[in-house]
Scaffold this motif. Structure first.
Motif, short mmCIF file in Angstrom:
data_model
loop_
_atom_site.label_atom_id
_atom_site.label_comp_id
_atom_site.label_asym_id
_atom_site.label_seq_id
_atom_site.Cartn_x
_atom_site.Cartn_y
_atom_site.Cartn_z
N ARG A 229 0.80 -1.22 0.00
CA ARG A 229 0.00 0.00 0.00
C ARG A 229 0.83 1.27 0.00
O ARG A 229 0.36 2.32 0.38
N GLY A 230 2.11 1.16 -0.39
CA GLY A 230 2.93 2.35 -0.55
C GLY A 230 3.77 2.68 0.66
O GLY A 230 4.00 1.86 1.53
N GLN A 231 4.23 3.90 0.69
CA GLN A 231 5.15 4.39 1.71
C GLN A 231 4.50 4.34 3.09
O GLN A 231 3.34 4.72 3.27
N ALA A 232 5.26 3.88 4.07
CA ALA A 232 4.79 3.82 5.46
C ALA A 232 5.05 5.14 6.18
O ALA A 232 5.86 5.96 5.72
N HIS A 233 4.37 5.33 7.28
CA HIS A 233 4.58 6.45 8.19
C HIS A 233 4.23 7.80 7.58
O HIS A 233 4.94 8.79 7.79
N ILE A 234 3.14 7.85 6.84
CA ILE A 234 2.64 9.11 6.30
C ILE A 234 1.58 9.61 7.29
O ILE A 234 0.56 8.96 7.50
N ALA A 235 1.83 10.76 7.89
CA ALA A 235 0.92 11.30 8.91
C ALA A 235 -0.20 12.09 8.27
O ALA A 235 0.04 12.97 7.43
N ARG B 168 4.09 0.11 3.67
CA ARG B 168 2.90 -0.37 4.36
C ARG B 168 2.33 -1.52 3.55
O ARG B 168 2.16 -1.41 2.33
N TRP B 169 2.04 -2.63 4.21
CA TRP B 169 1.51 -3.82 3.55
C TRP B 169 0.22 -4.26 4.24
O TRP B 169 -0.01 -3.94 5.41
N ARG B 170 -0.61 -5.02 3.52
CA ARG B 170 -1.83 -5.59 4.10
C ARG B 170 -1.88 -7.07 3.75
O ARG B 170 -1.66 -7.46 2.60
N HIS B 171 -2.20 -7.89 4.74
CA HIS B 171 -2.33 -9.34 4.54
C HIS B 171 -3.76 -9.63 4.08
O HIS B 171 -4.62 -10.04 4.85
N ILE B 172 -4.01 -9.41 2.79
CA ILE B 172 -5.38 -9.46 2.27
C ILE B 172 -5.99 -10.86 2.28
O ILE B 172 -7.19 -11.00 2.42
N HIS B 173 -5.18 -11.90 2.10
CA HIS B 173 -5.71 -13.27 2.10
C HIS B 173 -5.37 -13.98 3.40
O HIS B 173 -5.20 -15.20 3.42
N GLY B 174 -5.29 -13.23 4.47
CA GLY B 174 -4.99 -13.79 5.79
C GLY B 174 -5.79 -13.02 6.82
O GLY B 174 -7.01 -12.93 6.74
N CYS B 175 -5.10 -12.41 7.75
CA CYS B 175 -5.75 -11.70 8.85
C CYS B 175 -6.37 -10.37 8.42
O CYS B 175 -7.20 -9.81 9.13
#
Length: 101
Positions: A21-27, A57-64
């Motif tokens: 989902r792209g760059q992490a820690h974007i406020a 930033r990542w998302r576990h779409i086929h898991g939790c």
């Protein structure tokens, strides 16, 4: 194929189970109603395009289904570490040195 580790499920799975989902820690802006159009453009669309060690930033779409962060070397595609959302960003320079960059 990349293997991605989910810090919530505590499993390493193929990248096809995940979505980057792209760059992490974007406020998010603290007062959205006071932000100018230019500031919204900056927040929504402008991201670093780092060659080297980068927090994503990542998302576990086929898991939790949960979001988490990963530090990856964009040159080699090697993951250096994974950590839960809300945890502070690790020292990227130190991770790069450990990886030999």
């Amino acid at each position: 194929m990349l293997l991605v580790y989910c810090p919530y499920c505590k499993v390493k799975r193929p990248e096809t189970e995940f979505s980057c989902r792209g760059q992490a820690h974007i406020a998010r802006p603290a007062n959205p109603s006071e932000v100018t159009d230019e500031e919204w453009v900056e927040y929504l669309y402008m991201r670093d395009n780092t060659k080297g060690v980068y927090a994503e930033r990542w998302r576990h779409i086929h898991g939790c289904g949960r979001f988490f962060n990963a530090v990856r070397d964009t040159v080699s595609d090697k993951f250096l570490t994974f950590y839960k959302a809300g945890e502070p960003c690790p020292d990227l320079e130190a991770l790069a040195k450990e990886a030999g960059k």
